[in-house]
Each structure stands twice: as C-alpha cells, then as structure tokens.
Design a protein around this motif. Structure first.
Motif, PDB file in Angstrom:
ATOM      1  N   HIS A  37      29.671   5.074  14.191  1.00 32.31           N
ATOM      2  CA  HIS A  37      28.868   4.264  14.566  1.00 32.31           C
ATOM      3  C   HIS A  37      27.424   5.127  14.963  1.00 32.31           C
ATOM      4  CE1 HIS A  37      26.429   1.108  16.659  1.00 32.31           C
ATOM      5  NE2 HIS A  37      26.550   0.518  15.260  1.00 32.31           N
ATOM      6  N   TYR A  39      25.767   4.755  17.477  1.00 30.56           N
ATOM      7  CA  TYR A  39      25.762   5.004  19.071  1.00 30.56           C
ATOM      8  C   TYR A  39      26.643   6.078  19.351  1.00 30.56           C
ATOM      9  CZ  TYR A  39      23.863  -0.022  19.183  1.00 30.56           C
ATOM     10  OH  TYR A  39      22.979  -1.187  19.587  1.00 30.56           O
ATOM     11  N   ASP A  53      25.486   1.493  10.747  1.00 29.45           N
ATOM     12  CA  ASP A  53      25.581   0.249  11.786  1.00 29.45           C
ATOM     13  C   ASP A  53      26.895  -0.283  11.269  1.00 29.45           C
ATOM     14  OD1 ASP A  53      25.058  -1.225   9.347  1.00 29.45           O
ATOM     15  OD2 ASP A  53      23.139  -1.817   9.686  1.00 29.45           O
ATOM     16  N   SER A  54      27.254  -1.476  11.848  1.00 32.84           N
ATOM     17  CA  SER A  54      28.438  -2.215  11.602  1.00 32.84           C
ATOM     18  C   SER A  54      28.719  -2.509  10.072  1.00 32.84           C
ATOM     19  CB  SER A  54      28.602  -3.604  12.429  1.00 32.84           C
ATOM     20  OG  SER A  54      28.374  -3.119  13.878  1.00 32.84           O
ATOM     21  N   PHE A  76      36.747  -3.156  17.443  1.00 36.16           N
ATOM     22  CA  PHE A  76      36.537  -4.270  16.233  1.00 36.16           C
ATOM     23  C   PHE A  76      36.150  -3.647  15.026  1.00 36.16           C
ATOM     24  CE2 PHE A  76      32.102  -4.251  18.009  1.00 36.16           C
ATOM     25  CZ  PHE A  76      31.334  -4.128  16.833  1.00 36.16           C
ATOM     26  N   MET A  77      35.365  -2.312  15.191  1.00 34.17           N
ATOM     27  CA  MET A  77      35.023  -1.528  14.001  1.00 34.17           C
ATOM     28  C   MET A  77      36.294  -1.056  13.143  1.00 34.17           C
ATOM     29  SD  MET A  77      31.757   0.115  15.537  1.00 34.17           S
ATOM     30  CE  MET A  77      30.257  -0.841  15.957  1.00 34.17           C
ATOM     31  N   TYR A 125      30.223 -13.270  14.697  1.00 33.52           N
ATOM     32  CA  TYR A 125      29.590 -11.708  15.021  1.00 33.52           C
ATOM     33  C   TYR A 125      30.776 -10.835  14.607  1.00 33.52           C
ATOM     34  CZ  TYR A 125      26.136  -8.555  16.629  1.00 33.52           C
ATOM     35  OH  TYR A 125      25.501  -7.196  17.004  1.00 33.52           O
ATOM     36  N   ASN A 127      31.306  -8.182  16.196  1.00 28.54           N
ATOM     37  CA  ASN A 127      31.698  -7.984  17.535  1.00 28.54           C
ATOM     38  C   ASN A 127      32.506  -8.917  18.079  1.00 28.54           C
ATOM     39  OD1 ASN A 127      29.353  -6.732  16.793  1.00 28.54           O
ATOM     40  ND2 ASN A 127      28.968  -6.009  18.743  1.00 28.54           N
ATOM     41  N   SER A 142      24.675  -7.826  12.884  1.00 28.47           N
ATOM     42  CA  SER A 142      23.287  -8.014  13.180  1.00 28.47           C
ATOM     43  C   SER A 142      22.355  -7.848  12.111  1.00 28.47           C
ATOM     44  CB  SER A 142      22.974  -6.925  14.299  1.00 28.47           C
ATOM     45  OG  SER A 142      22.972  -5.542  13.841  1.00 28.47           O
ATOM     46  N   HIS A 190      22.714  -4.694  26.375  1.00 26.69           N
ATOM     47  CA  HIS A 190      21.478  -5.194  25.795  1.00 26.69           C
ATOM     48  C   HIS A 190      20.881  -6.578  26.413  1.00 26.69           C
ATOM     49  CE1 HIS A 190      22.625  -3.304  22.089  1.00 26.69           C
ATOM     50  NE2 HIS A 190      21.406  -3.310  21.733  1.00 26.69           N
ATOM     51  N   HIS A 211      16.987  -4.449  19.349  1.00 24.74           N
ATOM     52  CA  HIS A 211      18.247  -5.077  18.827  1.00 24.74           C
ATOM     53  C   HIS A 211      18.193  -6.419  18.925  1.00 24.74           C
ATOM     54  CE1 HIS A 211      22.634  -5.383  17.473  1.00 24.74           C
ATOM     55  NE2 HIS A 211      22.273  -4.321  16.871  1.00 24.74           N
ATOM     56  N   GLU A 213      20.657  -8.309  19.965  1.00 30.23           N
ATOM     57  CA  GLU A 213      21.446  -8.577  20.829  1.00 30.23           C
ATOM     58  C   GLU A 213      20.808  -8.626  22.360  1.00 30.23           C
ATOM     59  OE1 GLU A 213      24.956  -6.088  21.322  1.00 30.23           O
ATOM     60  OE2 GLU A 213      25.579  -6.468  19.200  1.00 30.23           O
ATOM     61  N   SER A 227      18.965  -4.496  13.306  1.00 32.15           N
ATOM     62  CA  SER A 227      19.939  -3.737  13.164  1.00 32.15           C
ATOM     63  C   SER A 227      19.807  -2.463  13.559  1.00 32.15           C
ATOM     64  CB  SER A 227      21.134  -4.034  12.163  1.00 32.15           C
ATOM     65  OG  SER A 227      20.670  -3.295  11.294  1.00 32.15           O
ATOM     66  N   THR A 228      20.683  -1.517  14.120  1.00 33.87           N
ATOM     67  CA  THR A 228      20.543  -0.019  14.311  1.00 33.87           C
ATOM     68  C   THR A 228      20.348   0.538  12.875  1.00 33.87           C
ATOM     69  OG1 THR A 228      22.942   0.366  14.137  1.00 33.87           O
ATOM     70  CG2 THR A 228      22.198   0.162  16.379  1.00 33.87           C
TER      71      THR A 228
HETATM   72  P1  13P Z   1      24.493  -2.750  14.616  1.00 34.45           P
HETATM   73  O1  13P Z   1      25.636  -3.272  13.604  1.00 34.45           O
HETATM   74  O2  13P Z   1      23.259  -2.917  14.592  1.00 34.45           O
HETATM   75  O3  13P Z   1      24.839  -1.085  14.569  1.00 34.45           O
HETATM   76  O4  13P Z   1      25.161  -3.252  16.110  1.00 34.45           O
HETATM   77  C1  13P Z   1      26.449  -3.076  16.617  1.00 34.45           C
HETATM   78  C2  13P Z   1      26.534  -3.142  17.922  1.00 34.45           C
HETATM   79  O5  13P Z   1      27.765  -3.155  18.549  1.00 34.45           O
HETATM   80  C3  13P Z   1      25.297  -3.523  18.536  1.00 34.45           C
HETATM   81  O6  13P Z   1      25.758  -3.525  19.897  1.00 34.45           O
END
Ligand code: 13P
Length: 316
Positions: A37, A39, A53-54, A76-77, A125, A127, A142, A190, A211, A213, A227-228
């Motif tokens: 991811h 992050y 991103d997700s 969750f990913m 979501y 997440n 997102s 966030h 973002h 969130e 989204s990221t």
């Molecule tokens: P993204 O899908 O935008 O990367 O967001 C994932 C996430 O967990 C943001 O906190």
C-alpha cells in the motif's frame, strides 16, 4: 507538526541493498508477487512489485498469476486479496496490522441498519472486516465511493464504517440520502486533521490535497479530496503542495515529483501501516508465515460484495 518533507535515502543504504537482494532471490524462487500500500515504509515500497491504493491492490491481487501473494499493508487488504484470488496463498508480513476504522463496525449493526431502512443497500468501505462485507451489498474504496453510490438505483443508501467518507459522498451525491453507520465511525489518524492545519498550510501557500477520510470541515477547505492513488497526478501542476493524509504518502509523491516542495503533518502516522519492517517481510517470505484465511461461512458473500465493486469499476 506541519513540516516540509525531506526524502530519506533508502536505496543507497547497504543494509537495505542486502535486504532487497534477498527479497529478490526469495520472490523468484517461490514465485511471489509483493503488493504494498502507498502508506508502507519506503524500505518496503522500494522492493514491492506493485504499489498502490486499496482499489489498485485489489485489482492486482485478483489478476495475480504468481503462486503466492504477499500483501504489505493492513489485514483488510490481505483479506480482500484472498477473497478475490482464493486459490492463491496470501501472506501478510504482520498479522497484527489491523485497522481501527474497520473495528468500528459489526455485522450486527449492518443487519440492524438494513432492517431499519428496508430496501436501502449497504455500501461498505473496504476498510472493514470480511464478516461485515458479507452482510453488505457492495464495497467501495476512497477512489470510487462517489461513483458506486451514484450507480445504485436506490435513493437511500447506508454507508459505513467511515462517517467522514459518507459525508464526502453525500456532498457529491446530493440527490440521495446517505445514512452513515455507525454515525460516528472514523479513521483516528485522518480524523485528527483539523481546519487549523489547513489554515497553517494556506499561510504558506500552495495546493492543498486531503484524503476523503478527513473531517468534512477539512475536506471542504482543501483544493482536492482524493484517494492516495489519485494524488500523484493531481499535484502535477503545482510546485508547492500540502498533503493531508498518512505521513509516509509523501515518499511516493516526492519520488514521482523530485522538484516539488511537499508539506504535511509528520504526526499523521498509522501505526498499523508502519508495522511492516524489512525483517518482517523477510521472515514472512522465507518462512511463509502469517497466511491469511477467510472463514468459509461468510467468505462467498464477502467476495460477492467486492466483486460487484470491481465489476462496476471495470465497466466505467
Ligand atoms: P486509499 O485506498 O485511498 O489508499 O486509502 C486507504 C486507507 O486505508 C486510507 O486510510
């Protein structure tokens, strides 16, 4: 603290180089695909096959042909990857990397909400836990939450667990009624970002990205809410940018745009995302530990909710 970003020098570090070489050896030997991811720590980003991103990670996991999929991210990913490609072995280097937002919704709350609003679909979501996805109609991320909600025929939509994302969707889809479930779910990182932070950024000047969130007051004051995965392209035309999301996102943005001046909150750190260190990834891929499984009592329904989202995405 709202500070200017300075890229750490990872790739010239001999310890990291040795780690990279070992990852490369194991990846080839065992036919592994490493997803990370946006992050994740720079050390991990730099050895991953795919960084995204997700939604991007979910699509790559679904299409993966490698024998083993390693998900450097949060639980969750990895569950999403397993649900979308169930015959593959899916590993997560740190199986204690959870998501506090995902923990704020239970399957029972979804069932109750659906009973209270008959006919209203539950847009969940990603997440969230697989057990919650199983009680939902369709997932969203997102990057596509607005599109997914717009695509549904119903006027009333249940949306959880992130109430800030629900408010963002409500703003962009005013013709529908969005009901957040639970009413106050939020990502603790966030949700801490405040209007004062945006004001501090405005004083410096430049383009402000956040973002979805983030709280609505922050999102409303930003120049773009993304989204990221969409941030990289969005800052193309701006020399000075303020990035309001998890602090490590700036590594990738600075890598993509070395000449830009990037600011952000160095305190916005997701402990769970940062758990995966090089030694965790190495242990995971050499010993093939921390395998993900999803309970078969709800896996098929959770899979259906995610596949519905990906199907929608593929058609748009
Ligand atoms: P993204 O899908 O935008 O990367 O967001 C994932 C996430 O967990 C943001 O906190």
């Amino acid at each position: 603290m709202h500070t200017q970003y300075k890229t750490p020098d990872i790739i010239h570090n001999p310890t990291w180089m040795a780690f990279r070489d070992e990852v490369q050896r194991m990846r080839q030997k065992k036919d592994m695909l490493i997803l990370a991811h946006n992050y994740q720590r720079p050390e991990i980003i730099e050895v991953a096959d795919i960084v995204g991103d997700s939604l991007e990670l979910a699509i790559h996991a679904q299409n993966a042909t490698a024998s083993v999929i390693v998900v450097c991210g949060v639980r969750f990913m990895a569950e999403t990857a397993k649900l979308l490609n169930p015959r593959k072995k899916v590993l997560i280097p740190r199986d204690d990397a959870g998501c506090p937002l995902a923990d704020q919704l239970t399957p029972e709350e979804i069932v109750e909400a659906k009973a209270a609003y008959p006919g209203a679909p539950f847009v969940i979501y990603v997440n969230s836990t697989a057990a919650c996805k199983a009680e939902s109609d369709i997932t969203c991320t997102s990057s596509n939450a607005v599109d997914i909600v717009r695509s549904l025929p119903q006027k009333t939509i249940l949306c959880g667990p992130d109430s800030n994302l629900a408010a963002f969707v409500q703003k962009h889809v005013p013709e529908k009624k969005i009901i957040p479930v639970p009413g106050n779910g939020a990502c603790p990182i966030h949700n801490e970002i405040s209007i004062e932070d945006i004001k501090a950024a405005r004083k410096i000047g430049g383009y402000i990205v956040c973002h979805p969130e983030c709280p609505p007051v922050v999102a409303d004051a930003a120049d773009a809410v993304l989204s990221t995965g969409k941030m990289k392209a969005a800052i193309a035309d701006h020399q000075v940018c303020h990035i309001f999301t998890e602090a490590s996102m700036k590594y990738l943005l600075q890598k993509a745009w070395p000449g830009k001046i990037l600011y952000g909150l160095d305190t916005a750190i997701c402990e769970n995302m940062q758990k995966t260190r090089p030694e965790d990834l190495l242990t995971c891929i050499t010993q093939e530990v921390c395998e993900i499984s999803v309970d078969e009592t709800y896996a098929p329904r959770a899979r259906a909710a995610i596949e519905k989202m990906i199907g929608h995405y593929a058609n748009t």
